[in-house]
Design a protein around this motif. Structure first.
Motif, PDB file in Angstrom:
ATOM      1  N   UNK A   1       0.690  -1.285  -0.004  1.00 15.85           N
ATOM      2  CA  UNK A   1       0.166  -0.027  -0.153  1.00 15.85           C
ATOM      3  C   UNK A   1       0.754   1.279  -0.180  1.00 15.85           C
ATOM      4  N   UNK A   2       1.979   1.384   0.760  1.00 13.02           N
ATOM      5  CA  UNK A   2       2.933   2.341   0.819  1.00 13.02           C
ATOM      6  C   UNK A   2       3.501   2.545  -0.742  1.00 13.02           C
ATOM      7  N   UNK A   3       3.906   1.376  -1.059  1.00 12.48           N
ATOM      8  CA  UNK A   3       4.566   1.626  -2.572  1.00 12.48           C
ATOM      9  C   UNK A   3       3.533   2.013  -3.455  1.00 12.48           C
ATOM     10  N   UNK A   4       2.215   1.635  -3.255  1.00  8.83           N
ATOM     11  CA  UNK A   4       1.224   2.203  -4.470  1.00  8.83           C
ATOM     12  C   UNK A   4       1.209   3.886  -4.188  1.00  8.83           C
TER      13      UNK A   4
ATOM     14  N   UNK B   1      -6.359  -8.875  -9.231  1.00 13.38           N
ATOM     15  CA  UNK B   1      -5.903  -7.659  -9.418  1.00 13.38           C
ATOM     16  C   UNK B   1      -4.328  -7.332  -9.318  1.00 13.38           C
ATOM     17  N   UNK B   2      -3.888  -8.300  -8.740  1.00 13.79           N
ATOM     18  CA  UNK B   2      -2.299  -8.173  -8.814  1.00 13.79           C
ATOM     19  C   UNK B   2      -1.902  -8.431 -10.257  1.00 13.79           C
ATOM     20  N   UNK B   3      -2.375  -9.397 -10.656  1.00 13.25           N
ATOM     21  CA  UNK B   3      -2.041  -9.707 -12.199  1.00 13.25           C
ATOM     22  C   UNK B   3      -2.458  -8.572 -13.178  1.00 13.25           C
TER      23      UNK B   3
ATOM     24  N   UNK C   1      -3.851  -3.070  -2.052  1.00  5.81           N
ATOM     25  CA  UNK C   1      -3.191  -3.325  -0.802  1.00  5.81           C
ATOM     26  C   UNK C   1      -3.868  -3.503   0.394  1.00  5.81           C
ATOM     27  N   UNK C   2      -4.945  -2.418   0.347  1.00  2.64           N
ATOM     28  CA  UNK C   2      -5.887  -2.513   1.506  1.00  2.64           C
ATOM     29  C   UNK C   2      -6.788  -3.867   1.384  1.00  2.64           C
ATOM     30  N   UNK C   3      -7.328  -4.313   0.423  1.00  2.44           N
ATOM     31  CA  UNK C   3      -8.202  -5.528   0.448  1.00  2.44           C
ATOM     32  C   UNK C   3      -7.232  -6.714   0.572  1.00  2.44           C
ATOM     33  N   UNK C   4      -5.811  -6.547   0.243  1.00  4.52           N
ATOM     34  CA  UNK C   4      -5.001  -7.609   0.654  1.00  4.52           C
ATOM     35  C   UNK C   4      -4.859  -7.906   1.849  1.00  4.52           C
ATOM     36  N   UNK C   5      -4.697  -6.717   2.750  1.00  7.26           N
ATOM     37  CA  UNK C   5      -4.643  -6.632   4.296  1.00  7.26           C
ATOM     38  C   UNK C   5      -5.660  -7.357   4.900  1.00  7.26           C
ATOM     39  N   UNK C   6      -7.056  -6.725   4.449  1.00 12.25           N
ATOM     40  CA  UNK C   6      -8.209  -7.123   5.039  1.00 12.25           C
ATOM     41  C   UNK C   6      -8.388  -8.770   4.781  1.00 12.25           C
ATOM     42  N   UNK C   7      -7.918  -9.244   3.423  1.00 18.15           N
ATOM     43  CA  UNK C   7      -7.773 -10.695   3.174  1.00 18.15           C
ATOM     44  C   UNK C   7      -7.079 -11.525   4.039  1.00 18.15           C
ATOM     45  N   UNK C   8      -5.831 -10.989   4.296  1.00 15.82           N
ATOM     46  CA  UNK C   8      -4.941 -11.752   5.188  1.00 15.82           C
ATOM     47  C   UNK C   8      -5.350 -11.877   6.584  1.00 15.82           C
ATOM     48  N   UNK C   9      -6.015 -10.781   7.194  1.00 13.19           N
ATOM     49  CA  UNK C   9      -6.632 -10.731   8.791  1.00 13.19           C
ATOM     50  C   UNK C   9      -7.580 -11.598   8.737  1.00 13.19           C
ATOM     51  N   UNK C  10      -8.656 -11.496   7.702  1.00 14.20           N
ATOM     52  CA  UNK C  10      -9.806 -12.379   7.866  1.00 14.20           C
ATOM     53  C   UNK C  10      -9.681 -13.849   7.476  1.00 14.20           C
ATOM     54  N   UNK C  11      -8.455 -14.047   6.809  1.00  4.74           N
ATOM     55  CA  UNK C  11      -8.380 -15.423   6.147  1.00  4.74           C
ATOM     56  C   UNK C  11      -9.564 -15.574   5.066  1.00  4.74           C
TER      57      UNK C  11
END
Length: 211
Positions: free
Chosen positions: A23-26, A94-96, A73-83
């Motif tokens: 997210x910071x890099x974005x 989206x990364x692709x 990056x924001x949705x990735x953080x949410x996905x990692x926390x919520x599994x």
């Protein structure tokens, strides 16, 4: 819902940290893109009615990719926390897309470097031949510390003053290398993110099958 444990839990937190950095890099990519687009020196050189807009195509790709990187990056953080497999799957997709956009911006910057510089040089030479005292020509001479063209050099140039075609080449070379390196560099980091998201998705799916 089964929770990931052990080594996979470590991957989960690594993915969260990665996504925060992502997210910071974005934010950084977006800032670079906006700087290149609204840099007063660059704008002053390309604000004529017939000025080539090829340079800004790569900049717009960079701005769009930077904005998407922040969102993903924001949705990735949410996905990692919520599994969440759904969020992580969307994150991977989206990364692709962003990976392709960043590579496109980088390749565009490198492959079209000579054409963009040539277009700007042609635009300057044409404008100079029409009116060598116009506001635009004076802007080029001030920003690039240059005077005249290779074919029509100034009769009494100041010390350390180069012809404007050489100045244009040096100026836009530096800008286009920024686009190229930022685009390809971020694309490389995305590969790591895709690997992390794939591993965590597999871990979540396996844990649910066990449950």
């Amino acid at each position: 819902m089964g929770k990931v444990e052990g080594g996979m839990k470590c991957v989960k937190y690594l993915l969260f940290v990665f996504n925060f950095i992502f997210w910071l890099m974005g934010s950084f990519v977006l800032a670079v893109g906006l700087w290149l687009r609204f840099d007063p020196e660059t704008v002053s050189l390309l604000n004529g009615d017939k000025a080539p807009d090829t340079f800004f195509i790569g900049v717009y790709i960079l701005i769009g990719a930077g904005s998407l990187v922040m969102l993903v990056g924001f949705f990735g953080c949410c996905g990692a926390v919520r599994e969440s497999q759904c969020l992580l799957g969307s994150f991977f997709a989206c990364l692709l897309i962003i990976f392709g956009a960043e590579v496109a911006a980088g390749v565009f910057g490198f492959l079209n470097k000579d054409k963009i510089i040539e277009d700007v040089q042609t635009f300057y030479a044409t404008t100079y031949n029409e009116n060598n005292n116009s506001t635009l020509i004076l802007s080029y001479q001030k920003v690039l510390n240059c005077c005249g063209t290779i074919a029509s050099p100034c009769t009494d140039p100041k010390p350390d003053t180069k012809d404007c075609e050489t100045g244009i080449k040096d100026f836009f070379n530096s800008k286009l290398f920024i686009i190229g390196y930022v685009g390809i560099g971020i694309a490389g980091v995305m590969i790591i993110g895709m690997i992390f998201s794939m591993v965590l998705c597999c871990a979540i799916r396996n844990s649910r099958e066990v449950i």
